[in-house]
Design a protein around this motif. Structure first.
Motif, PDB file in Angstrom:
ATOM      1  N   SER A 234      25.534 -44.832  18.041  1.00 49.34           N
ATOM      2  CA  SER A 234      26.264 -45.971  18.528  1.00 49.34           C
ATOM      3  C   SER A 234      27.566 -45.471  18.984  1.00 49.34           C
ATOM      4  CB  SER A 234      26.473 -46.889  17.418  1.00 49.34           C
ATOM      5  OG  SER A 234      25.550 -47.441  16.812  1.00 49.34           O
ATOM      6  N   GLU A 235      27.895 -46.471  20.217  1.00 45.53           N
ATOM      7  CA  GLU A 235      29.341 -46.360  20.680  1.00 45.53           C
ATOM      8  C   GLU A 235      30.438 -47.107  19.979  1.00 45.53           C
ATOM      9  OE1 GLU A 235      31.334 -47.148  25.000  1.00 45.53           O
ATOM     10  OE2 GLU A 235      29.108 -46.520  25.015  1.00 45.53           O
ATOM     11  N   ASP A 236      31.579 -46.582  19.762  1.00 46.99           N
ATOM     12  CA  ASP A 236      32.512 -47.352  18.981  1.00 46.99           C
ATOM     13  C   ASP A 236      33.377 -48.276  19.814  1.00 46.99           C
ATOM     14  OD1 ASP A 236      33.514 -44.062  17.710  1.00 46.99           O
ATOM     15  OD2 ASP A 236      32.213 -45.451  16.715  1.00 46.99           O
ATOM     16  N   ASP A 237      33.459 -48.215  21.102  1.00 46.90           N
ATOM     17  CA  ASP A 237      34.211 -49.158  21.872  1.00 46.90           C
ATOM     18  C   ASP A 237      34.183 -50.471  21.608  1.00 46.90           C
ATOM     19  OD1 ASP A 237      35.389 -46.732  22.545  1.00 46.90           O
ATOM     20  OD2 ASP A 237      34.947 -46.899  24.667  1.00 46.90           O
ATOM     21  N   PRO A 238      32.848 -50.980  21.664  1.00 44.79           N
ATOM     22  CA  PRO A 238      32.518 -52.395  21.519  1.00 44.79           C
ATOM     23  C   PRO A 238      33.013 -52.993  20.316  1.00 44.79           C
ATOM     24  CG  PRO A 238      30.637 -51.565  22.512  1.00 44.79           C
ATOM     25  CD  PRO A 238      31.451 -50.198  21.971  1.00 44.79           C
ATOM     26  N   PHE A 239      32.805 -52.076  19.138  1.00 41.85           N
ATOM     27  CA  PHE A 239      33.227 -52.469  17.903  1.00 41.85           C
ATOM     28  C   PHE A 239      34.964 -52.442  17.771  1.00 41.85           C
ATOM     29  CE2 PHE A 239      29.463 -50.059  16.583  1.00 41.85           C
ATOM     30  CZ  PHE A 239      28.407 -51.384  16.342  1.00 41.85           C
ATOM     31  N   LEU A 240      35.525 -51.564  18.532  1.00 41.15           N
ATOM     32  CA  LEU A 240      36.924 -51.564  18.458  1.00 41.15           C
ATOM     33  C   LEU A 240      37.678 -52.766  19.222  1.00 41.15           C
ATOM     34  CD1 LEU A 240      39.300 -48.648  18.810  1.00 41.15           C
ATOM     35  CD2 LEU A 240      39.431 -50.608  20.542  1.00 41.15           C
ATOM     36  N   LEU A 241      36.919 -53.030  20.206  1.00 41.44           N
ATOM     37  CA  LEU A 241      37.470 -54.349  21.040  1.00 41.44           C
ATOM     38  C   LEU A 241      37.134 -55.526  20.148  1.00 41.44           C
ATOM     39  CD1 LEU A 241      36.225 -53.436  24.650  1.00 41.44           C
ATOM     40  CD2 LEU A 241      38.676 -53.404  23.804  1.00 41.44           C
TER      41      LEU A 241
ATOM     42  N   LYS B 245      42.059 -42.393  22.179  1.00 37.60           N
ATOM     43  CA  LYS B 245      42.617 -41.903  23.516  1.00 37.60           C
ATOM     44  C   LYS B 245      41.604 -42.307  24.798  1.00 37.60           C
ATOM     45  CE  LYS B 245      41.369 -37.844  21.814  1.00 37.60           C
ATOM     46  NZ  LYS B 245      41.189 -36.480  21.927  1.00 37.60           N
ATOM     47  N   ASP B 246      40.452 -43.052  24.588  1.00 34.88           N
ATOM     48  CA  ASP B 246      39.748 -43.737  25.282  1.00 34.88           C
ATOM     49  C   ASP B 246      40.279 -44.629  26.401  1.00 34.88           C
ATOM     50  OD1 ASP B 246      37.477 -45.156  26.831  1.00 34.88           O
ATOM     51  OD2 ASP B 246      36.145 -44.282  25.422  1.00 34.88           O
ATOM     52  N   LEU B 247      40.513 -44.590  27.592  1.00 35.28           N
ATOM     53  CA  LEU B 247      41.172 -45.483  28.428  1.00 35.28           C
ATOM     54  C   LEU B 247      40.195 -46.860  28.966  1.00 35.28           C
ATOM     55  CD1 LEU B 247      42.607 -43.084  30.854  1.00 35.28           C
ATOM     56  CD2 LEU B 247      43.609 -44.230  28.994  1.00 35.28           C
ATOM     57  N   MET B 248      39.091 -46.776  28.239  1.00 34.68           N
ATOM     58  CA  MET B 248      38.324 -47.806  28.436  1.00 34.68           C
ATOM     59  C   MET B 248      37.937 -48.534  30.042  1.00 34.68           C
ATOM     60  SD  MET B 248      39.206 -50.261  25.204  1.00 34.68           S
ATOM     61  CE  MET B 248      39.072 -49.419  23.328  1.00 34.68           C
TER      62      MET B 248
ATOM     63  N   GLN C 232      47.501 -50.563  22.806  1.00 37.52           N
ATOM     64  CA  GLN C 232      46.863 -49.609  22.394  1.00 37.52           C
ATOM     65  C   GLN C 232      48.055 -48.303  22.116  1.00 37.52           C
ATOM     66  OE1 GLN C 232      44.031 -47.924  25.462  1.00 37.52           O
ATOM     67  NE2 GLN C 232      43.724 -46.131  24.413  1.00 37.52           N
ATOM     68  N   LEU C 233      47.751 -47.733  21.019  1.00 38.35           N
ATOM     69  CA  LEU C 233      48.811 -46.809  20.519  1.00 38.35           C
ATOM     70  C   LEU C 233      48.378 -45.352  20.902  1.00 38.35           C
ATOM     71  CD1 LEU C 233      49.435 -48.114  16.792  1.00 38.35           C
ATOM     72  CD2 LEU C 233      51.179 -47.915  18.659  1.00 38.35           C
ATOM     73  N   ALA C 234      48.989 -44.506  21.238  1.00 39.39           N
ATOM     74  CA  ALA C 234      48.685 -43.207  21.306  1.00 39.39           C
ATOM     75  C   ALA C 234      49.583 -41.935  20.549  1.00 39.39           C
ATOM     76  CB  ALA C 234      49.153 -42.691  22.936  1.00 39.39           C
ATOM     77  N   ILE C 235      48.502 -41.154  20.213  1.00 42.31           N
ATOM     78  CA  ILE C 235      49.211 -39.971  19.406  1.00 42.31           C
ATOM     79  C   ILE C 235      49.743 -38.880  20.176  1.00 42.31           C
ATOM     80  CG2 ILE C 235      48.661 -38.347  17.482  1.00 42.31           C
ATOM     81  CD1 ILE C 235      46.512 -40.275  16.383  1.00 42.31           C
ATOM     82  N   LEU C 236      51.186 -38.761  19.883  1.00 39.62           N
ATOM     83  CA  LEU C 236      51.583 -37.565  20.853  1.00 39.62           C
ATOM     84  C   LEU C 236      51.756 -36.199  20.145  1.00 39.62           C
ATOM     85  CD1 LEU C 236      54.905 -39.294  21.914  1.00 39.62           C
ATOM     86  CD2 LEU C 236      52.799 -38.889  23.357  1.00 39.62           C
TER      87      LEU C 236
ATOM     88  N   LEU D  54      36.534 -41.397  15.088  1.00 42.88           N
ATOM     89  CA  LEU D  54      36.095 -40.089  15.381  1.00 42.88           C
ATOM     90  C   LEU D  54      36.915 -39.516  16.627  1.00 42.88           C
ATOM     91  CD1 LEU D  54      33.716 -37.906  15.251  1.00 42.88           C
ATOM     92  CD2 LEU D  54      32.328 -39.424  16.654  1.00 42.88           C
ATOM     93  N   ASN D  55      37.231 -40.539  17.448  1.00 38.02           N
ATOM     94  CA  ASN D  55      38.226 -40.185  18.598  1.00 38.02           C
ATOM     95  C   ASN D  55      39.510 -39.578  18.065  1.00 38.02           C
ATOM     96  OD1 ASN D  55      40.313 -41.021  20.767  1.00 38.02           O
ATOM     97  ND2 ASN D  55      38.419 -41.150  21.713  1.00 38.02           N
ATOM     98  N   VAL D  56      40.116 -40.418  17.054  1.00 40.94           N
ATOM     99  CA  VAL D  56      41.341 -39.799  16.537  1.00 40.94           C
ATOM    100  C   VAL D  56      41.343 -38.416  15.891  1.00 40.94           C
ATOM    101  CG1 VAL D  56      43.200 -40.455  14.902  1.00 40.94           C
ATOM    102  CG2 VAL D  56      42.505 -42.121  16.446  1.00 40.94           C
ATOM    103  N   ALA D  57      40.184 -38.300  15.186  1.00 39.71           N
ATOM    104  CA  ALA D  57      39.926 -36.964  14.284  1.00 39.71           C
ATOM    105  C   ALA D  57      39.989 -35.871  15.367  1.00 39.71           C
ATOM    106  CB  ALA D  57      38.744 -37.338  13.509  1.00 39.71           C
ATOM    107  N   LYS D  58      39.431 -36.011  16.434  1.00 37.51           N
ATOM    108  CA  LYS D  58      39.475 -34.967  17.386  1.00 37.51           C
ATOM    109  C   LYS D  58      40.639 -34.696  18.287  1.00 37.51           C
ATOM    110  CE  LYS D  58      34.446 -35.412  17.511  1.00 37.51           C
ATOM    111  NZ  LYS D  58      33.880 -33.989  17.423  1.00 37.51           N
ATOM    112  N   THR D  59      41.720 -35.242  17.921  1.00 39.35           N
ATOM    113  CA  THR D  59      43.019 -35.192  18.679  1.00 39.35           C
ATOM    114  C   THR D  59      43.543 -33.835  18.652  1.00 39.35           C
ATOM    115  OG1 THR D  59      43.617 -37.526  18.049  1.00 39.35           O
ATOM    116  CG2 THR D  59      45.326 -36.072  18.837  1.00 39.35           C
ATOM    117  N   PHE D  60      43.538 -33.121  17.582  1.00 37.16           N
ATOM    118  CA  PHE D  60      44.051 -31.646  17.467  1.00 37.16           C
ATOM    119  C   PHE D  60      42.831 -30.661  17.091  1.00 37.16           C
ATOM    120  CE2 PHE D  60      47.221 -34.881  16.065  1.00 37.16           C
ATOM    121  CZ  PHE D  60      48.165 -34.627  16.860  1.00 37.16           C
TER     122      PHE D  60
END
Length: 565
Positions: free
Chosen positions: A458-465, A480-483, A507-511, A393-399
């Protein structure tokens, strides 16, 4: 050869359906090379090859004349007649000058029945067999077609269950091996282990294709060292293939056993086998995280091996060599800078603290239920280690101006082309047709990556970590979340600094997103931004007077000091 399932304790698990929302990655190709080296099918000629002698002047002139004719006609198949004979790609260009006639091609293969796309019950398999008009054995034919088409593991599993039910628990070895092949292609680690247990209980020896599949499948699991036992079994009857060694070496590096990887490499050379280029590339990729003269010297030996054997690295391999060579060096004095990557001790310590303080104890910041977290943990255990975990969801909202499902698909597609094991984390609403979320695009995402869709609250961060740390120190994540909230859950400053170092190294970032849907990622630095010394030199990161730096940022300028001799 037949195989009996009766009395095998792992049988129930073998036929168990996956209850999770997570969907395994699907691959839409099956190379003939893999089929042949695994012993999946007999070699067949799919095309004919006609050669033209380079000394046949008339033939060469005819080709050149044809190329000029194509250029004069404005054809898109333009080929330079003065391309060097031995230049890379010259043969491809020459072949385009003399394409095969369509009427010379083999007629397309026609299946008498349609391959099922979902698991079938016994009655449905019975009807399908009745519709089969081929001369071959139906069971053997259908599993071969599934292997060639990379069908779903669940569909193949239902076939084997049907065969076992018809034959008092007996399934042919050929069917079992091709089922194993599908499990390996789809990286279904738990299924691979089940088949391994069954084969180990029933057979003292396997044929080479069975060994190759099991070795490749086991290296991604916690039982990866058992692949080495299979390698020893192979050595009792024949010289293992370079692919067998490649898989074992990649497994050793994946699980941080560097000495074992080098020992296997020397053993491979001792058999006068030429290693696969991907094997050599794996050593350079691993070397980016190691600052050790002995390891570096071994990599230089690999470069000499390439020279002495006239081997040419592919572009990705050349990039790995370049990245290793340039990693962590000060451009001012050439000294090596401390790596951003954690040691194995630091990683295990941080992993334990995050699991305890953030995943299990961070209820203040996580919005999910214990039941859903347990469901996710079970899902991750059934998957091979991931290379990249994506906050969907975070990545999809980048643009913001682009459709969200299209952005996510672009990111996943680009990474999937690198043969990376991907996990996309999302919410259930992403699967509902909407102007921002197209079902067809989300299905394409699910074909290329494992996916887990949590409840919408639900929040994604715990799953991602959890997924990133569970997969190992090599695994990266995209968000993009800095956690900062999760960092605050850690109870002491030393652990917080360790988390920040791990985060900057993973952590990879999309430019940017260029025309043609190409995604540009920001490179992860190979060095740690901290004051450091080598004894005769100091490297000090410092803030620019004109730049306001936040606490979660690091300086970009360095002061390089070294003692004059």
């Amino acid at each position: 050869m037949t195989f009996c399932f009766t009395g095998i304790r792992s049988l129930p698990k073998l036929w168990k359906s996956n209850p999770y929302l997570g969907l395994g990655p699907g691959h839409s190709f099956l190379s003939l090379f893999l089929e042949n080296c695994y012993g999946i099918r007999n070699q067949q000629k799919w095309f004919s090859l006609k050669t033209v002698s380079a000394q046949n002047t008339k033939a060469v002139n005819l080709l050149i004349a044809k190329a000029r004719y194509l250029r004069n006609e404005g054809s898109s198949k333009q080929v330079s007649s003065d391309t060097h004979l031995f230049a890379a790609g010259a043969a491809k260009k020459r072949s385009q000058m003399n394409p095969h006639r369509k009427d010379d091609a083999l007629p397309p293969m026609r299946n008498t029945i349609q391959l099922p796309t979902k698991p079938l019950n016994s009655e449905e398999w019975d009807r399908l067999k009745e519709d089969f008009k081929g001369r071959a054995n139906f069971e053997s034919w259908i599993i071969s077609q599934m292997a060639q088409s990379c069908s779903s593991v669940d569909v193949a599993k239902s076939l084997l269950a049907w065969v076992a039910a018809k034959n008092n628990g007996i399934v042919g070895y050929d069917l079992l091996v091709k089922y194993l092949y599908l499990c390996v292609v789809h990286k279904q680690t738990s299924e691979i282990i089940d088949v391994y247990e069954i084969m180990k209980a029933r057979y003292k020896r396997l044929e080479s294709g069975g060994y190759t599949l099991l070795i490749q499948g086991l290296i991604h699991s916690d039982r990866w060292r058992e692949a080495l036992l299979l390698l020893e079994d192979v050595k009792k009857v024949m010289i293992p293939s370079k692919k067998n060694y490649n898989d074992c070496i990649e497994g050793a590096l994946l699980h941080q056993d560097v000495n074992l990887a080098w020992n296997l490499y020397q053993e491979l050379l001792g058999y006068d086998l030429i290693p696969m280029l991907k094997t050599l590339k794996a050593f350079f990729d691993f070397g980016k995280n190691i600052k050790d003269d002995q390891y570096s010297n071994k990599l230089f030996d690999i470069l000499l091996y390439l020279r002495n054997n006239h081997l040419y690295p592919e572009e990705s391999f050349a990039h790995s060599i370049k990245t290793w060579f340039e990693s962590g060096q000060c451009l001012g004095c050439g000294k090596t800078i401390e790596s951003i990557h954690l040691s194995s001790e630091e990683y295990e310590s941080l992993k334990g603290k995050i699991m305890k303080d953030v995943i299990d104890g961070g209820d203040l910041y996580k919005k999910t239920t214990p039941q859903e977290l347990e469901r996710f943990q079970n899902f991750v255990k059934c998957c091979p280690p991931f290379d990249i975990v994506i906050d969907g969801l975070n990545v999809a909202k980048t643009f913001p101006k682009a459709r969200e499902s299209q952005v996510l698909l672009d990111v996943v597609s680009q990474l999937a082309k690198q043969n990376l094991e991907l996990l996309v984390l999302g919410r259930k609403h992403m699967l509902t047709q909407h102007s921002r979320w197209r079902k067809d695009e989300m299905k394409m995402v699910q074909k290329q990556a494992s996916c887990f869709f949590a409840d919408n609250i639900s929040e994604d961060d715990p799953f991602l970590l959890y997924a990133t740390l569970h997969s190992g120190n090599h695994c990266k994540f995209i968000t993009k979340d800095l956690m900062r909230d999760h960092k605050a859950c850690l109870h002491n400053a030393k652990t917080q600094h360790l988390f920040f170092k791990w985060q900057r190294g993973h952590q990879l970032a999309i430019l940017n997103r260029l025309p043609g849907s190409k995604i540009i990622f920001q490179n992860i630095p190979s060095y740690d931004t901290v004051v450091q010394t080598t004894g005769d030199s100091w490297h000090i990161p410092y803030d620019d007077d004109m730049v306001e730096r936040y606490s979660y940022e690091v300086p970009t300028k360095w002061l390089c000091l070294h003692r004059k001799t």
